[in-house]
Design a protein around this motif. Structure first.
Motif, PDB file in Angstrom:
ATOM      1  N   ASN A 114       0.835  -1.210   0.000  1.00 17.34           N
ATOM      2  CA  ASN A 114       0.000   0.000   0.000  1.00 17.34           C
ATOM      3  C   ASN A 114       0.866   1.255   0.000  1.00 17.34           C
ATOM      4  OD1 ASN A 114      -2.462  -1.352   0.033  1.00 17.34           O
ATOM      5  ND2 ASN A 114      -2.517  -1.457   2.271  1.00 17.34           N
ATOM      6  N   LEU A 115       1.875   1.258   0.839  1.00 13.73           N
ATOM      7  CA  LEU A 115       2.748   2.432   0.934  1.00 13.73           C
ATOM      8  C   LEU A 115       3.539   2.632  -0.352  1.00 13.73           C
ATOM      9  CD1 LEU A 115       3.875   1.887   4.614  1.00 13.73           C
ATOM     10  CD2 LEU A 115       2.701   3.924   3.764  1.00 13.73           C
ATOM     11  N   SER A 116       3.926   1.522  -0.991  1.00 15.05           N
ATOM     12  CA  SER A 116       4.638   1.626  -2.263  1.00 15.05           C
ATOM     13  C   SER A 116       3.787   2.348  -3.299  1.00 15.05           C
ATOM     14  CB  SER A 116       5.008   0.222  -2.762  1.00 15.05           C
ATOM     15  OG  SER A 116       5.590   0.291  -4.047  1.00 15.05           O
ATOM     16  N   ARG A 117       2.523   2.009  -3.377  1.00 14.29           N
ATOM     17  CA  ARG A 117       1.622   2.651  -4.341  1.00 14.29           C
ATOM     18  C   ARG A 117       1.471   4.135  -4.047  1.00 14.29           C
ATOM     19  NH1 ARG A 117      -1.606  -2.106  -3.706  1.00 14.29           N
ATOM     20  NH2 ARG A 117      -3.002  -0.954  -2.329  1.00 14.29           N
ATOM     21  N   ILE A 118       1.389   4.488  -2.759  1.00 12.22           N
ATOM     22  CA  ILE A 118       1.219   5.888  -2.383  1.00 12.22           C
ATOM     23  C   ILE A 118       2.475   6.693  -2.689  1.00 12.22           C
ATOM     24  CG2 ILE A 118       0.999   7.440  -0.399  1.00 12.22           C
ATOM     25  CD1 ILE A 118      -1.643   6.452  -1.286  1.00 12.22           C
ATOM     26  N   VAL A 119       3.646   6.100  -2.455  1.00  9.18           N
ATOM     27  CA  VAL A 119       4.905   6.789  -2.781  1.00  9.18           C
ATOM     28  C   VAL A 119       4.930   7.126  -4.269  1.00  9.18           C
ATOM     29  CG1 VAL A 119       7.392   6.522  -2.984  1.00  9.18           C
ATOM     30  CG2 VAL A 119       6.260   5.834  -0.881  1.00  9.18           C
ATOM     31  N   LEU A 120       4.561   6.158  -5.094  1.00  5.08           N
ATOM     32  CA  LEU A 120       4.582   6.384  -6.542  1.00  5.08           C
ATOM     33  C   LEU A 120       3.563   7.440  -6.948  1.00  5.08           C
ATOM     34  CD1 LEU A 120       5.815   5.680  -9.215  1.00  5.08           C
ATOM     35  CD2 LEU A 120       4.222   3.765  -9.408  1.00  5.08           C
ATOM     36  N   ARG A 121       2.370   7.391  -6.373  1.00 11.57           N
ATOM     37  CA  ARG A 121       1.349   8.414  -6.666  1.00 11.57           C
ATOM     38  C   ARG A 121       1.848   9.804  -6.293  1.00 11.57           C
ATOM     39  NH1 ARG A 121      -4.095   7.687  -3.863  1.00 11.57           N
ATOM     40  NH2 ARG A 121      -4.360   9.733  -4.829  1.00 11.57           N
ATOM     41  N   ALA A 122       2.488   9.910  -5.140  1.00 21.29           N
ATOM     42  CA  ALA A 122       2.997  11.212  -4.695  1.00 21.29           C
ATOM     43  C   ALA A 122       4.078  11.709  -5.638  1.00 21.29           C
ATOM     44  CB  ALA A 122       3.539  11.104  -3.268  1.00 21.29           C
ATOM     45  N   LYS A 123       4.974  10.806  -6.029  1.00 16.87           N
ATOM     46  CA  LYS A 123       6.048  11.204  -6.931  1.00 16.87           C
ATOM     47  C   LYS A 123       5.484  11.639  -8.281  1.00 16.87           C
ATOM     48  CE  LYS A 123      10.803  10.160  -7.867  1.00 16.87           C
ATOM     49  NZ  LYS A 123      11.951   9.293  -7.632  1.00 16.87           N
ATOM     50  N   GLN A 124       4.459  10.949  -8.744  1.00 14.96           N
ATOM     51  CA  GLN A 124       3.820  11.318 -10.003  1.00 14.96           C
ATOM     52  C   GLN A 124       3.185  12.707  -9.908  1.00 14.96           C
ATOM     53  OE1 GLN A 124       1.357   7.816 -10.261  1.00 14.96           O
ATOM     54  NE2 GLN A 124       2.579   6.939 -11.917  1.00 14.96           N
ATOM     55  N   GLN A 125       2.551  13.005  -8.769  1.00 12.09           N
ATOM     56  CA  GLN A 125       1.935  14.326  -8.595  1.00 12.09           C
ATOM     57  C   GLN A 125       2.997  15.422  -8.525  1.00 12.09           C
ATOM     58  OE1 GLN A 125      -1.115  15.025  -5.703  1.00 12.09           O
ATOM     59  NE2 GLN A 125      -2.284  13.211  -6.252  1.00 12.09           N
ATOM     60  N   ILE A 126       4.101  15.135  -7.861  1.00 10.48           N
ATOM     61  CA  ILE A 126       5.190  16.116  -7.794  1.00 10.48           C
ATOM     62  C   ILE A 126       5.702  16.397  -9.200  1.00 10.48           C
ATOM     63  CG2 ILE A 126       7.560  16.484  -7.001  1.00 10.48           C
ATOM     64  CD1 ILE A 126       6.801  14.762  -4.523  1.00 10.48           C
ATOM     65  N   TRP A 127       5.902  15.329  -9.959  1.00  7.29           N
ATOM     66  CA  TRP A 127       6.388  15.491 -11.327  1.00  7.29           C
ATOM     67  C   TRP A 127       5.375  16.246 -12.177  1.00  7.29           C
ATOM     68  CZ3 TRP A 127      10.501  15.677 -14.124  1.00  7.29           C
ATOM     69  CH2 TRP A 127      10.399  15.628 -15.509  1.00  7.29           C
ATOM     70  N   ALA A 128       4.076  15.927 -12.016  1.00  5.50           N
ATOM     71  CA  ALA A 128       3.033  16.599 -12.794  1.00  5.50           C
ATOM     72  C   ALA A 128       3.027  18.102 -12.524  1.00  5.50           C
ATOM     73  CB  ALA A 128       1.669  16.001 -12.470  1.00  5.50           C
ATOM     74  N   ALA A 129       3.255  18.481 -11.277  1.00  7.98           N
ATOM     75  CA  ALA A 129       3.299  19.909 -10.935  1.00  7.98           C
ATOM     76  C   ALA A 129       4.489  20.588 -11.617  1.00  7.98           C
ATOM     77  CB  ALA A 129       3.386  20.089  -9.420  1.00  7.98           C
ATOM     78  N   LYS A 130       5.629  19.892 -11.642  1.00 11.99           N
ATOM     79  CA  LYS A 130       6.807  20.436 -12.320  1.00 11.99           C
ATOM     80  C   LYS A 130       6.551  20.569 -13.822  1.00 11.99           C
ATOM     81  CE  LYS A 130      10.266  18.602  -9.080  1.00 11.99           C
ATOM     82  NZ  LYS A 130      11.388  17.648  -8.907  1.00 11.99           N
ATOM     83  N   GLU A 131       5.871  19.584 -14.385  1.00 11.06           N
ATOM     84  CA  GLU A 131       5.569  19.621 -15.812  1.00 11.06           C
ATOM     85  C   GLU A 131       4.621  20.768 -16.153  1.00 11.06           C
ATOM     86  OE1 GLU A 131       6.470  17.461 -18.889  1.00 11.06           O
ATOM     87  OE2 GLU A 131       7.977  18.147 -17.467  1.00 11.06           O
ATOM     88  N   THR A 132       3.639  21.002 -15.286  1.00 10.10           N
ATOM     89  CA  THR A 132       2.714  22.117 -15.509  1.00 10.10           C
ATOM     90  C   THR A 132       3.485  23.434 -15.543  1.00 10.10           C
ATOM     91  OG1 THR A 132       0.803  20.997 -14.545  1.00 10.10           O
ATOM     92  CG2 THR A 132       0.781  23.405 -14.511  1.00 10.10           C
ATOM     93  N   ALA A 133       4.385  23.604 -14.575  1.00 13.26           N
ATOM     94  CA  ALA A 133       5.185  24.838 -14.528  1.00 13.26           C
ATOM     95  C   ALA A 133       6.054  24.957 -15.775  1.00 13.26           C
ATOM     96  CB  ALA A 133       6.038  24.852 -13.269  1.00 13.26           C
ATOM     97  N   ARG A 134       6.656  23.856 -16.210  1.00 13.02           N
ATOM     98  CA  ARG A 134       7.527  23.879 -17.387  1.00 13.02           C
ATOM     99  C   ARG A 134       6.749  24.233 -18.654  1.00 13.02           C
ATOM    100  NH1 ARG A 134       9.212  20.629 -21.627  1.00 13.02           N
ATOM    101  NH2 ARG A 134       7.574  19.133 -21.118  1.00 13.02           N
ATOM    102  N   LEU A 135       5.590  23.599 -18.841  1.00 14.82           N
ATOM    103  CA  LEU A 135       4.793  23.844 -20.044  1.00 14.82           C
ATOM    104  C   LEU A 135       4.300  25.287 -20.098  1.00 14.82           C
ATOM    105  CD1 LEU A 135       2.693  20.552 -20.180  1.00 14.82           C
ATOM    106  CD2 LEU A 135       4.541  21.219 -21.722  1.00 14.82           C
ATOM    107  N   ARG A 136       3.885  25.796 -18.956  1.00 22.43           N
ATOM    108  CA  ARG A 136       3.359  27.163 -18.931  1.00 22.43           C
ATOM    109  C   ARG A 136       4.464  28.192 -19.141  1.00 22.43           C
ATOM    110  NH1 ARG A 136      -1.321  26.855 -14.151  1.00 22.43           N
ATOM    111  NH2 ARG A 136      -2.526  25.191 -15.161  1.00 22.43           N
ATOM    112  N   GLU A 137       5.649  27.840 -18.708  1.00 21.76           N
ATOM    113  CA  GLU A 137       6.781  28.738 -18.946  1.00 21.76           C
ATOM    114  C   GLU A 137       7.170  28.734 -20.429  1.00 21.76           C
ATOM    115  OE1 GLU A 137      11.426  29.218 -17.475  1.00 21.76           O
ATOM    116  OE2 GLU A 137       9.981  28.187 -16.195  1.00 21.76           O
TER     117      GLU A 137
END
Length: 284
Positions: A114-137
């Motif tokens: 369960n914790l493994s899945r949550i770690v991956l979800r969190a990392k994906q969300q962190i990356w998605a936020a970085k991607e949003t900032a990159r695309l908008r820039e």
């Protein structure tokens, strides 16, 4: 008496009456505010009710009462990370989940998967936020359109919150409508990004890392994957280190040795091909 209330809450939870379960656990907490399992159970009830802030509070309280090094706190850490993800705080969720995941490996806890899945979800969300900032820039027009969509969403969410506070809708209807609004806004943003991808011949494009390329211990892209008898693949150096320390499969907790590992040539080829074309993913 407080544990009788807990049992009633557990029964209501099994029956799908999460509001009733929450009430029973709240009564139990009033009678005995030092019992961590009451807070853990109310936290999961509140997750089901999508009361994210309340779930965060209860999970943190349970961890504090158990003590952070107590293996019994791992389930509460799992609930806490879920709540933080829903509250759009992925970095906090990742920090909580990765610490708990490492502790679960050492304790051979059933919460590891369960914790493994949550770690991956969190990392994906962190990356998605970085991607949003990159695309908008990269593209001011894309940024303006997406910000308009988000502004409209915030306006609609505010109106929905006002209806809830006036009693015009109940909590269940509020949660359903809130979820629908967020999904619709996300769909609009994805449609806008696809249009910009086409218009720019792929220059403005969101980058993603496929889940199957990610090591379940380090949560990085694998470069030398091996497969366990249970069928799960890990990067060689990480799974060897884990086996030497714990002597069990990190997912199934079945005893195993390094000799049980087999190279996963097809996955290694896929990882190498992806990294050759997407060097950025090393630091994702």
């Amino acid at each position: 008496m407080s544990f009788e209330l807990k049992e009633k809450g557990n029964q209501l939870f099994k029956e799908g009456d999460f509001a009733g379960a929450e009430d029973m656990f709240s009564q139990a907490i009033q009678r005995n505010p030092k019992e961590p399992s009451f807070f853990t159970n109310r936290a999961v009830s509140r997750l089901k009710l999508e009361k994210w802030a309340g779930a965060e509070h209860d999970a943190r309280t349970a961890i504090q009462l158990y003590g952070p090094k107590n293996p019994a706190s791992l389930k509460s850490a799992f609930y806490l990370a879920q709540a933080l993800l829903e509250l759009q705080r992925p970095q906090e969720a990742y920090d909580v989940a990765i610490d708990a995941y490492r502790a679960s490996l050492a304790a051979k806890s059933p919460q590891t998967e369960n914790l493994s899945r949550i770690v991956l979800r969190a990392k994906q969300q962190i990356w998605a936020a970085k991607e949003t900032a990159r695309l908008r820039e990269m593209n001011d027009t894309l940024a303006s359109v997406e910000q308009l969509i988000e502004a409209e969403l915030n306006k609609e969410l505010g109106e929905l919150q006002a209806k809830l506070e006036r009693g015009e809708i109940g909590e269940i209807g509020f949660n359903e409508d809130q979820k629908a609004l967020k999904e619709e806004a996300n769909k609009k943003i994805q449609n806008v990004r696809e249009a910009f991808r086409i218009a720019t011949n792929g220059e403005v494009q969101e980058r993603v890392v496929p889940d199957y390329l990610i090591d379940g211990i380090s949560f990085e892209v694998m470069h030398d994957p091996v497969i366990t008898p249970s069928g799960h693949s890990f990067d060689r150096v990480n799974i060897v280190r884990h086996i030497e320390r714990a002597g069990v499969d990190p997912i199934t907790r079945v005893p195993m040795t390094v000799d049980d590992l087999r190279p996963n040539y097809a996955l290694k080829e896929a990882c190498e091909d992806f990294l050759n074309k997407n060097g950025w993913a090393v630091d994702w």
